[in-house]
Enzyme design. Structure first.
Site, short mmCIF file in Angstrom:
data_model
loop_
_atom_site.label_atom_id
_atom_site.label_comp_id
_atom_site.label_asym_id
_atom_site.label_seq_id
_atom_site.Cartn_x
_atom_site.Cartn_y
_atom_site.Cartn_z
CD GLU A 70 7.79 -21.22 10.52
OE1 GLU A 70 8.27 -21.54 11.61
OE2 GLU A 70 6.77 -20.51 10.42
CD GLU A 127 -3.16 -0.86 2.10
OE1 GLU A 127 -4.32 -1.02 1.71
OE2 GLU A 127 -2.86 -0.56 3.27
#
Length: 293
Positions: free
Chosen positions: A111, A80
């Site tokens: 991960e 954003e």
């Protein structure tokens, strides 16, 4: 001793037997408590914002490196920044273990892939900055990315929810979010992730302010690429320059949608080139540019 993010709260006995509203009240209070974990982080977040600001000014790239919920928080922040502050999408990279999910599946085993982290960090340059996130502070992907990037000369900001985080061994700026144990033990998508999202919001917003993209609480470098944002941009131009909606719209058109330039045109600059020169003279900051009119 278990890390704080894995501990079980004393008050959870019989949680699943309680009325819905009581459970929701418990969850809400846990979120509020997680936010209080930011109280002692303001200085560290300021240092992190300085790193990010310097990186953007020098033409570097900002990398978000994380796995799981922490990766989603990084994605939410980084994706954003372009629309909010007008930063180039190419100036940011989202490096998430296993890649950014295309659907609802988000495997957990990725991960642990340190080799993937090394590969993802291979292009990091000394002028770049890395935000490495891990609730536990020990996620192999995030830790290895930070280690590799710092070895290549990049500045690294580490955000973790445990004080003794191995991640902090490889950072220039350590942000410890002192969040309490999760309302559901180990489910760091709850309190820890909430605190991470707010910390990222605060740090990147301070960066945007320091870059000159905020004026009196208005986003003056917004990319107005839809009807709502075009209206917002016109309102910003009108309010700061003190002109009508029609004049603001005309100034935006003359500035090809550049809000800062449009404000200067509406305030009296005689051409887009003059507005651009004023901004260049003030390092992109509107307030001193307005004073030079």
């Amino acid at each position: 001793m278990l890390p704080q993010t894995e501990m079980l709260r004393d008050e959870v006995e019989g949680l699943d037997l309680r009325p819905d509203v009581d459970i929701l009240d418990y969850l809400l209070e846990a979120q509020k408590a997680a936010l209080r974990g930011l109280d002692d982080c303001l200085s560290a977040l300021s240092d992190g914002a300085t790193i990010l600001t310097d990186t953007v000014r020098q033409g570097g790239k900002i990398y978000y490196a994380a796995a799981g919920s922490s990766g989603l928080m990084g994605l939410a922040d980084g994706a954003e920044l372009s629309g909010t502050f007008g930063l180039s999408p190419e100036s940011m990279a989202i490096c998430m273990a296993g890649g950014v999910p295309q659907g609802a599946a988000m495997p957990g085993h990725t991960e642990d892939d340190e080799t993937a982290a090394q590969t993802a960090a291979a292009n990091v340059q000394p002028v770049d900055a890395v935000i490495a996130l891990s609730a536990s502070g020990s996620t192999p992907y995030a830790v290895e990315f930070a280690r590799h990037a710092r070895a290549q000369g990049a500045k690294v900001i580490g955000i973790a929810n445990n004080a003794e985080a191995p991640l902090f061994d490889y950072v220039d700026c350590a942000v410890h979010l002192n969040t309490p144990p999760e309302p559901i033990a180990g489910s760091t998508r709850l309190g820890a992730a909430t605190a991470q999202k707010v910390a990222l919001n605060m740090m990147s917003t301070l960066m945007g302010i320091r870059l000159g993209h905020v004026h009196d609480g208005m986003m003056i470098n917004v990319i107005a690429d839809n009807h709502k944002l075009r209206q917002r941009a016109e309102g910003i131009v009108g309010k700061i320059a003190g002109v009508s909606a029609e004049q603001a719209s005309d100034a935006l058109s003359r500035a090809s949608g550049n809000v800062k330039q449009a404000i200067l045109l509406a305030a009296g600059a005689d051409s887009p080139n003059r507005a651009e020169a004023l901004l260049a003279q003030s390092d992109g900051h509107l307030r001193p540019a307005l004073k030079h009119l």
